[in-house]
Design an enzyme around this catalytic site. Structure first.
Site, PDB file in Angstrom:
ATOM      1  N   ASP A 163      -3.460  -3.568 -19.160  1.00  0.00           N
ATOM      2  CA  ASP A 163      -2.409  -2.546 -19.254  1.00  0.00           C
ATOM      3  C   ASP A 163      -2.320  -1.881 -20.625  1.00  0.00           C
ATOM      4  OD1 ASP A 163      -1.660  -3.016 -16.578  1.00  0.00           O
ATOM      5  OD2 ASP A 163      -0.388  -4.681 -17.183  1.00  0.00           O
ATOM      6  N   MET A 179      -3.602  -6.648  -7.681  1.00  0.00           N
ATOM      7  CA  MET A 179      -3.120  -7.793  -8.445  1.00  0.00           C
ATOM      8  C   MET A 179      -4.275  -8.730  -8.797  1.00  0.00           C
ATOM      9  SD  MET A 179      -0.103  -6.805  -8.612  1.00  0.00           S
ATOM     10  CE  MET A 179       0.652  -8.190  -9.446  1.00  0.00           C
ATOM     11  N   HIS A 180      -5.183  -8.215  -9.594  1.00  0.00           N
ATOM     12  CA  HIS A 180      -6.341  -8.997 -10.007  1.00  0.00           C
ATOM     13  C   HIS A 180      -6.884  -8.355 -11.275  1.00  0.00           C
ATOM     14  CE1 HIS A 180     -10.063 -11.391  -9.499  1.00  0.00           C
ATOM     15  NE2 HIS A 180     -10.690 -10.303  -9.888  1.00  0.00           N
ATOM     16  N   ILE A 181      -6.957  -9.123 -12.348  1.00  0.00           N
ATOM     17  CA  ILE A 181      -7.441  -8.576 -13.607  1.00  0.00           C
ATOM     18  C   ILE A 181      -8.935  -8.326 -13.505  1.00  0.00           C
ATOM     19  CG2 ILE A 181      -7.750  -9.017 -16.072  1.00  0.00           C
ATOM     20  CD1 ILE A 181      -5.220 -10.733 -15.954  1.00  0.00           C
ATOM     21  N   GLU A 193       6.495   6.372  -8.878  1.00  0.00           N
ATOM     22  CA  GLU A 193       5.107   5.928  -8.785  1.00  0.00           C
ATOM     23  C   GLU A 193       4.312   6.784  -7.810  1.00  0.00           C
ATOM     24  OE1 GLU A 193       4.823   1.193  -9.839  1.00  0.00           O
ATOM     25  OE2 GLU A 193       4.942   1.779  -7.742  1.00  0.00           O
ATOM     26  N   HIS A 204       0.996   1.049 -13.464  1.00  0.00           N
ATOM     27  CA  HIS A 204       1.717  -0.130 -13.964  1.00  0.00           C
ATOM     28  C   HIS A 204       3.190   0.226 -14.113  1.00  0.00           C
ATOM     29  CE1 HIS A 204       2.325  -3.940 -15.880  1.00  0.00           C
ATOM     30  NE2 HIS A 204       2.853  -3.375 -16.951  1.00  0.00           N
ATOM     31  N   GLY A 213       0.786  -1.221   0.000  1.00  0.00           N
ATOM     32  CA  GLY A 213       0.000   0.000   0.000  1.00  0.00           C
ATOM     33  C   GLY A 213       0.819   1.272   0.000  1.00  0.00           C
ATOM     34  N   ASN A 217      -5.241   2.726 -13.359  1.00  0.00           N
ATOM     35  CA  ASN A 217      -4.323   1.732 -12.816  1.00  0.00           C
ATOM     36  C   ASN A 217      -2.892   2.217 -12.975  1.00  0.00           C
ATOM     37  OD1 ASN A 217      -3.447  -0.984 -11.928  1.00  0.00           O
ATOM     38  ND2 ASN A 217      -2.739  -1.194 -14.050  1.00  0.00           N
ATOM     39  N   ASN A 232       1.626   3.071  -2.675  1.00  0.00           N
ATOM     40  CA  ASN A 232       0.930   4.017  -3.546  1.00  0.00           C
ATOM     41  C   ASN A 232      -0.335   4.536  -2.868  1.00  0.00           C
ATOM     42  OD1 ASN A 232       2.487   4.197  -6.044  1.00  0.00           O
ATOM     43  ND2 ASN A 232       2.048   2.022  -6.270  1.00  0.00           N
TER      44      ASN A 232
END
Length: 216
Positions: A166, A106-108, A195, A126, A19, A124, A21
């Site tokens: 992405d 971390m989940h599409i 980031e 990346h 966490g 998002n 970010n």
């Protein structure tokens, strides 16, 4: 920090890990970098995610939620991945966010749930440049490719979320310097600092599009 909850710009933040970010967004909310902004939900698909602790210990505390795919499927026999995504969307939409930020999520995401079909922007972060190293383990893949001489520049981006992983429109893109022979840990530390800046910048950009702050 104080702000009017009803008139503030509302963020839902999705995380899976430390966490950091998220912390950048917490530190920026309702400050000049993110004026009139409040994080109204932090949702994780990992119960041990330290980002949940960051949210709970923020001042004031930020509401949190946890929903992981495999435990959900075990607890609801007959349910599917699409049902899980619908439940995630329901939790998010209940807090009426203006923007949803995937900050190390971390989940599409599924392109058939209620969130993807809503007008709420989803963005998002990346750790790669547009068109480079889509999907998981992008930092390691990029670092190794650079050290092998296969690429000559690396970076990070924040983009809009679409069905293709992405590949949404880039909002903020930054190159991150890297040196031959340096450790991946040194590169990661440099990348993370970038980031933390651009996730706030991109969030502000999208908030200003959907709910501009009117100067008095």
């Amino acid at each position: 920090m104080s702000t009017d909850v009803q008139s503030s710009r509302r963020l839902a933040v999705l995380i899976s890990g430390l966490g950091t970010n998220l912390q950048a967004l917490i530190d920026a909310q309702n400050m000049p970098a993110l004026p009139h902004t409040l994080i109204v939900l932090v949702l994780s698909n990992c119960k041990a995610a330290h980002g949940l602790v960051r949210a709970a210990t923020a001042s004031p505390p930020i509401p949190t939620a946890y929903l992981a795919l495999q435990p959900y499927l075990r607890q609801h026999p007959g349910k599917t991945r699409e049902d899980y995504d619908l439940e995630l969307a329901k939790i998010i939409l209940q807090v009426k966010p203006d923007v949803v930020v995937l900050a190390g999520w971390m989940h599409i995401t599924n392109d058939h749930d209620d969130l993807s079909t809503s007008p709420i922007p989803v963005i998002n972060i990346h750790p790669a440049l547009p068109g480079q190293f889509d999907g998981a383990n992008a930092i390691q893949r990029g670092y190794e490719a650079f050290q092998r001489g296969e690429v000559n520049r690396l970076g990070v981006m924040v983009h809009r979320v679409i069905a293709e992983v992405d590949w949404g429109e880039s909002l903020v893109v930054r190159e991150v310097p890297i040196e031959k022979g340096e450790s991946i840990e040194t590169y990661e530390e440099r990348l993370y600092k970038v980031e933390w800046k651009i996730i706030v910048q991109a969030t502000r950009m999208v908030l200003d599009e959907v709910k501009p702050v009117h100067q008095e």
